[in-house]
Design an enzyme around this catalytic site. Structure first.
Site, PDB file in Angstrom:
ATOM      1  N   LYS A   1     -12.801  -1.399   6.452  1.00  0.00           N
ATOM      2  CA  LYS A   1     -11.768  -2.220   7.484  1.00  0.00           C
ATOM      3  C   LYS A   1     -12.644  -2.165   7.990  1.00  0.00           C
ATOM      4  O   LYS A   1     -12.693  -3.537   8.641  1.00  0.00           O
ATOM      5  CB  LYS A   1     -10.694  -2.461   6.769  1.00  0.00           C
ATOM      6  CG  LYS A   1      -9.679  -2.657   5.722  1.00  0.00           C
ATOM      7  CD  LYS A   1     -10.142  -1.739   3.986  1.00  0.00           C
ATOM      8  CE  LYS A   1      -9.037  -3.542   3.341  1.00  0.00           C
ATOM      9  NZ  LYS A   1      -8.530  -2.397   2.427  1.00  0.00           N
TER      10      LYS A   1
ATOM     11  N   TRP B   1       0.774  -1.022   0.337  1.00  0.00           N
ATOM     12  CA  TRP B   1       0.134   0.218  -0.114  1.00  0.00           C
ATOM     13  C   TRP B   1       0.699   1.453  -0.242  1.00  0.00           C
ATOM     14  O   TRP B   1       0.997   2.216  -0.837  1.00  0.00           O
ATOM     15  CB  TRP B   1      -1.370   0.160   1.554  1.00  0.00           C
ATOM     16  CG  TRP B   1      -1.909  -1.008   0.930  1.00  0.00           C
ATOM     17  CD1 TRP B   1      -2.644  -2.188   1.373  1.00  0.00           C
ATOM     18  CD2 TRP B   1      -2.807  -0.679  -0.334  1.00  0.00           C
ATOM     19  NE1 TRP B   1      -2.950  -2.784   1.031  1.00  0.00           N
ATOM     20  CE2 TRP B   1      -4.183  -2.054   0.264  1.00  0.00           C
ATOM     21  CE3 TRP B   1      -2.644  -0.332  -1.272  1.00  0.00           C
ATOM     22  CZ2 TRP B   1      -4.814  -2.697  -0.822  1.00  0.00           C
ATOM     23  CZ3 TRP B   1      -4.344  -0.678  -1.932  1.00  0.00           C
ATOM     24  CH2 TRP B   1      -4.928  -1.314  -1.996  1.00  0.00           C
TER      25      TRP B   1
ATOM     26  N   ASP C   1      -2.572   6.414   6.011  1.00  0.00           N
ATOM     27  CA  ASP C   1      -3.006   6.261   5.888  1.00  0.00           C
ATOM     28  C   ASP C   1      -3.436   4.758   6.619  1.00  0.00           C
ATOM     29  O   ASP C   1      -2.909   3.466   7.356  1.00  0.00           O
ATOM     30  CB  ASP C   1      -2.314   4.971   4.508  1.00  0.00           C
ATOM     31  CG  ASP C   1      -3.759   4.314   3.768  1.00  0.00           C
ATOM     32  OD1 ASP C   1      -4.939   3.953   4.595  1.00  0.00           O
ATOM     33  OD2 ASP C   1      -3.549   3.056   2.485  1.00  0.00           O
TER      34      ASP C   1
HETATM   35  C1  LIG Z   1      -7.724  -1.671   1.388  1.00  0.00           C
HETATM   36  C2  LIG Z   1      -6.435  -0.355   1.910  1.00  0.00           C
HETATM   37  C3  LIG Z   1      -6.428   0.744   0.358  1.00  0.00           C
HETATM   38  C4  LIG Z   1      -7.455   0.521  -0.682  1.00  0.00           C
HETATM   39  O1  LIG Z   1      -8.235   0.764  -0.460  1.00  0.00           O
HETATM   40  P1  LIG Z   1      -9.907   1.285  -1.703  1.00  0.00           P
HETATM   41  O2  LIG Z   1     -10.068   1.830  -1.319  1.00  0.00           O
HETATM   42  O3  LIG Z   1      -9.729   0.201  -2.131  1.00  0.00           O
HETATM   43  O4  LIG Z   1      -8.612   2.105  -2.506  1.00  0.00           O
HETATM   44  C5  LIG Z   1      -5.337   1.722   0.736  1.00  0.00           C
HETATM   45  N1  LIG Z   1      -4.193   1.324   2.145  1.00  0.00           N
HETATM   46  C6  LIG Z   1      -4.739   0.247   2.552  1.00  0.00           C
HETATM   47  C7  LIG Z   1      -3.999   0.245   3.981  1.00  0.00           C
HETATM   48  C8  LIG Z   1      -5.790  -0.722   2.547  1.00  0.00           C
HETATM   49  O5  LIG Z   1      -5.820  -1.643   3.508  1.00  0.00           O
END
Ligand SMILES: *Cc1c(COP(=O)(O)O)cnc(C)c1O
Length: 359
Positions: free
Chosen positions: A195, A102, A171
């Protein structure tokens, strides 16, 4: 049909109590005779849901007054571009820590807007640990420092923050609300909902108000954080149902005792699973013990040829979506807030029986 234990990394399991409440309110939300999906986003009813969602999140994370909460669309991946687009105005570069898939994606998007200084990377070793940031690596003139405190795919997590005067952009997609954080230490936090927060479709952004001054009027208006803040995230139609469900998840989390209480449960769940994996020669987890994720637990079988059997038998036992990410293979159990302790215990019991049968 009965519900399974769903270990999907995202969209992930939601608390059953939340789904039941949404079901009970689906046709007639609070006596309005309509579902939340059918309401004007400008109606007093929906405005009350939005306000409740924001207030609960602010309480759960103890968000200081000088921060704004925004609800943004496009997924966390769109934030990879929106962040440099908003925060790098007038800056030449930004610092990024590279700890996995990521962060690498965030770096790639940011490179379209500015010069990226990768201030540490664990890529060479296969992203099994968290690299140190050398003291002289951080350029004081950079726009910000970006980190990914939980790498959902690799299963690497850290909670220490680098010493720096740069605004820290994090993030937190797969770790928000799973452990206590001090919001005042961050410039901007973002997290895709699917998540730990709710269904896909909304991204939570928590941004320090002074950073909003960086957003230029030249930005597309729906991308402009200052504009979003000024309009209470309602420049256009927000993802109303996703925001409603996030509010229900926050309500559920408050009833569990909040972040400190769920953090204890999360610690316990992760400890049980890692302890089991570590005492077994049949299963293993390759991540540096100091940085193992509490949310996403990847593991491999000593005999890879048993993987397909493991996945088929676990599925049949009501333990769903244990395959690792397509880029890394193996297995991965995502055990977010909504995964009850019983789910982790059932997984361990299954793994034990599988080892006895095939080991
Ligand atoms: C799932 C995830 C993303 C991407 O999320 P999307 O909504 O599919 O764009 C980005 N960063 C992390 C750490 C993630 O777990």
């Amino acid at each position: 049909m009965s519900r399974v234990y769903n270990f999907c990394s995202g969209p992930a399991a939601l608390p059953e109590a939340v789904l039941k409440k949404a079901q009970a309110e689906l046709l007639d939300w609070h006596g309005t005779g309509t579902s939340v999906m059918e309401m004007s986003h400008r109606s007093a009813e929906f405005m009350s849901i939005l306000a409740s969602c924001k207030a609960r999140l602010s309480r759960l994370l103890d968000i200081p007054e000088n921060y704004e909460v925004l609800f943004v669309q496009g997924g966390a991946s769109t934030l990879f571009a929106q962040i440099p687009a908003n925060l790098a105005n007038g800056f030449e570069s930004a610092c990024y820590l590279d700890t996995g898939t990521w962060s690498a994606k965030a770096i790639k998007e940011a490179q379209k807007y500015l010069k990226v200084d990768v201030v540490g990377s664990s890529k060479e070793g296969g992203y099994l640990t968290v690299p140190d940031i050398p003291a002289d690596a951080l350029n004081a003139n950079a726009a910000y420092l970006h980190i990914t405190p939980n790498e959902t795919i690799g299963g690497v997590e850290f909670d220490h923050l680098p010493e720096t005067d740069l605004p820290i952009v994090a993030d937190l997609s797969s770790t928000i609300l799973s452990r206590k954080i001090d919001v005042s230490k961050y410039g901007l936090i973002y997290a895709g909902a699917q998540k730990n927060v709710g269904p896909a479709g909304v991204v939570i952004v928590i941004v320090r108000k002074d950073l909003l001054e960086r957003s230029s009027d030249d930005l597309p208006s729906t991308w402009n954080f200052a504009n979003l803040a000024k309009n209470d995230s309602m420049i256009n139609t927000p993802p109303t149902f996703a925001i409603y469900l996030a509010d229900l998840v926050f309500e559920w989390l408050e009833a569990q005792g909040g972040v400190a209480a769920i953090e204890k449960v999360n610690e316990h769940k992760a400890q049980l699973l890692y302890d089991f994996i570590d005492q077994s020669a049949f299963y293993s987890n390759p991540i540096d013990v100091a940085y193992r994720s509490r949310m996403n637990v990847p593991f491999i079988l000593a005999d890879e040829s048993l993987e397909a059997t493991f996945l088929a038998e676990s599925e049949a036992a009501g333990l769903r979506t244990l395959a690792g990410h397509r880029s890394v293979g193996g297995m991965r159990a995502s055990i977010y807030n909504a995964m009850p302790l019983e789910g982790v215990q059932a997984l361990i019991a299954f793994m034990k029986a599988f080892e006895e049968k095939h080991g």
